[in-house]
Design a protein around this motif. Structure first.
Motif, short mmCIF file in Angstrom:
data_model
loop_
_atom_site.label_atom_id
_atom_site.label_comp_id
_atom_site.label_asym_id
_atom_site.label_seq_id
_atom_site.Cartn_x
_atom_site.Cartn_y
_atom_site.Cartn_z
N UNK A 38 0.81 -1.21 0.00
CA UNK A 38 0.00 0.00 0.00
C UNK A 38 0.85 1.26 0.00
N UNK A 39 2.09 1.14 0.44
CA UNK A 39 2.93 2.35 0.58
C UNK A 39 4.06 2.43 -0.44
N UNK A 40 4.22 1.40 -1.28
CA UNK A 40 5.34 1.41 -2.22
C UNK A 40 5.21 2.57 -3.22
N UNK A 41 6.35 3.16 -3.62
CA UNK A 41 6.31 4.32 -4.51
C UNK A 41 6.10 3.93 -5.98
N UNK A 42 6.05 2.63 -6.30
CA UNK A 42 5.83 2.23 -7.70
C UNK A 42 4.63 1.30 -7.79
N UNK A 43 4.15 1.15 -9.04
CA UNK A 43 2.98 0.34 -9.32
C UNK A 43 3.36 -1.14 -9.36
N UNK A 44 2.91 -1.94 -8.40
CA UNK A 44 3.34 -3.35 -8.39
C UNK A 44 2.79 -4.12 -9.60
N UNK A 45 1.67 -3.65 -10.13
CA UNK A 45 1.05 -4.36 -11.26
C UNK A 45 1.94 -4.38 -12.50
N UNK A 46 2.85 -3.40 -12.59
CA UNK A 46 3.71 -3.32 -13.78
C UNK A 46 4.95 -4.19 -13.66
#
Ligand code: ZN
Ligand code: ZN
Length: 565
Positions: free
Chosen positions: A38-46
């Motif tokens: 929820x806090x990561x600065x990048x889009x995990x989906x990519x």
């Protein structure tokens, strides 16, 4: 797909795993990863599986789950867990402050499967005594459920009643007129209202505007022509309308009735004098007697009014006793003696029917056969002490899945009266629910059918029931139907009261009190009964002590003639 919904699904997975007894290190790993994602600065989906697995807080196993969510929108494991958990329990988990441990106690130990039941249990103080809970947790839960309900914009009549009363007296003072009243659903005392409508027969719009603006609990939302819209801190919408003193009573009629009522009324009115001094005059112009505001729903009032057969509606003072109440013997919070003394000394009534839970209601400390007999001994002693006040020996017997009552005949025959209610296995077809109820009604030991549909207003619809069939069965077997006065229940619904009365079935206004405070609910039961057009003569607990004793006696004779069940 963004990180937030992925994080939410993972969190739900970890909670459900914990709920189903999965080992804590596994669930913790997922919960921690959910939080981090929820806090990561990048889009995990990519990111690819390998890239995700390389992120320290995610790791290999959660990375696979993330990919599964991105590709399918969900996880097989999550779907399987969701299929095993009642949807209401999943919803309970969304309440602030309730983690899986507490939800597990609520679900498995208290037998609660949805938010409505949980709210009901908080109001009955049932949560307070459960493991890991206390008064504060119970109150916090109750408040967050109330908040959830308020967000829907609909309120129980009972929940806005106090606020409404204060508001009207404040406005009356500001307006300086007696020509002020609630209108709409609140004046009709509907069980659920979506706002408060108020009519003022004086030109005081500006004064009211500044009063609202200076008020702490009200906010002005809109000002349009002669209508002010305000909102209370808890989300209740208030609509204030103004008219001239001359137009007041006409407007009062036109703003109170439901659309159906007004349509029927207008078809009957030939000409209303331009100025009238009371609502009676309006009804007179329609060739009708005065119709009480709570009856103006367009359901049955006109057919009674035109025959001049409108009932003298029941009022609180008509009640001589109260049946169906709980004590500390099961899940109540006041002792038997406290309950009895309150009835005798505060309510000034003649009798109390005590109906603690029967043995199957384990979550509510239902009475074993030995405890039934012990309670009867205490009742005998109290009756000797409190005479002429009388405690009747009752029980709220669970209606078991096959429709039978909860004790053998030797025990059933010891009670003065029995309230039979369904408390478990609500998932039934209409056919099953109806035959389950009818079997209980045909049991010669059943005196009153308790909360017949099991509904909890705004939160649980209750099992589907063929109500006319159930009422017909009550008529055939001399069984009384409860109007459960708990404002969440008000069950049987007022829309069925006339049908019951036509069939000669008596109704009983039962507070189902779980403490001395709970007796207050009887007022909401009376309101419901009035809406249903119930008169004192239709009401079991309007009978005085002598009359109701005779009634219970006659029912016992009925038991004896049907003793083979
Ligand atoms: Zn009950
Ligand atoms: Zn009860």
């Amino acid at each position: 797909m963004e990180n937030k919904p992925i994080s939410r699904l993972l969190r739900l997975l970890s909670q459900l795993m914990e709920l189903q007894g999965e080992k804590s290190f596994k669930t913790k790993t997922i919960a921690n990863a959910a939080l981090a994602i929820g806090k990561l600065p990048f889009d995990v989906a990519t990111k690819s599986l390998e890239e995700l697995a390389a992120v320290k807080v995610i790791g290999k196993s959660v990375a696979a789950k993330v990919r599964e969510i991105v590709e399918t929108g969900t996880m097989k494991e999550l779907e399987a867990l969701l299929a095993e958990t009642p949807p209401g329990v999943v919803e309970i988990m969304s309440i602030k402050g309730l983690g899986p441990k507490k939800v597990l106690v609520i679900w498995k130990e208290l037998g609660i499967e949805n938010i409505g039941e949980l709210f009901y249990a908080c109001n009955e103080n049932r949560l307070m005594e459960a493991k890991g809970f206390g008064l504060k947790t119970q109150e916090d839960i109750r408040k967050s459920i109330e908040f959830k309900m308020a967000n829907s914009g609909r309120f129980l009549y009972a929940h806005v009643h106090g606020f409404a009363k204060g508001l009207l007296s404040g406005l009356r003072e500001i307006a300086g007129t007696e020509l002020i009243s609630f209108t709409g659903a609140f004046r009709r005392k509907a069980e659920i209202v979506d706002g408060l409508d108020i009519l003022i027969g004086a030109p005081v719009l500006e004064e009211v505007v500044s009063w609202i603006e200076s008020s702490e609990d009200l906010q002005l939302v809109e000002r349009k022509d002669d209508v002010l819209t305000a909102e209370s801190g808890s989300g209740v919408k208030v609509y204030i309308r103004f008219c001239t003193a001359e137009a007041y009573f006409k407007e009062l009629v036109l703003q109170t009735g439901s659309a159906e009522h007004l349509e029927e009324l207008s078809s009957r009115v030939k000409e209303v004098p331009s100025v009238i001094a009371s609502e009676e005059e309006y009804y007179r112009a329609a060739g009708l007697p005065f119709i009480e505001p709570e009856l103006r729903e367009g359901v049955f009032e006109f057919s009674l009014a035109e025959k001049n057969a409108l009932p003298q509606l029941i009022c609180y003072e008509d009640l001589k006793g109260t049946l169906h109440n709980h004590s500390t013997w099961s899940d109540g919070a006041s002792s038997l003696e406290e309950m009895a003394r309150f009835c005798r000394d505060e309510m000034k009534i003649e009798y109390l029917g005590i109906c603690d839970h029967s043995k199957s209601a384990f979550y509510a400390k239902g009475l074993s056969e030995e405890r039934v007999l012990a309670q009867h001994a205490e009742i005998d002693a109290l009756n000797a002490k409190l005479s002429p006040f009388k405690i009747f020996k009752g029980i709220e017997s669970d209606i078991l899945f096959d429709g039978s009552l909860d004790y053998p005949v030797e025990i059933l025959s010891q009670f003065d009266f029995i309230v039979a209610s369904i408390h478990s296995v609500f998932k039934m077809s209409e056919e099953k629910a109806t035959s389950r109820l009818i079997k209980a009604i045909e049991n010669p030991y059943t005196t009153i059918l308790g909360h017949p549909t099991g509904r909890l207003l705004l939160s649980r619809s209750g099992y589907p029931v063929d109500i006319p069939k159930v009422i017909d069965a009550c008529a055939a077997n001399g069984v009384v139907i409860e109007i459960n006065a708990n404002p969440l229940r008000l069950d049987i619904d007022w829309r069925w009261h006339q049908y019951a009365i036509e069939k000669g079935v008596m109704l009983s206004v039962n507070p189902d009190a779980h403490s001395v405070r709970g007796f207050n609910d009887i007022h909401y039961g009376i309101i419901a009964a009035r809406k249903g057009g119930v008169a004192a003569e239709n009401c079991l607990n309007a009978l005085n002590l002598t009359e109701i004793s005779a009634f219970f006696e006659s029912r016992r004779a009925h038991e004896n003639t049907h003793h083979t069940i």
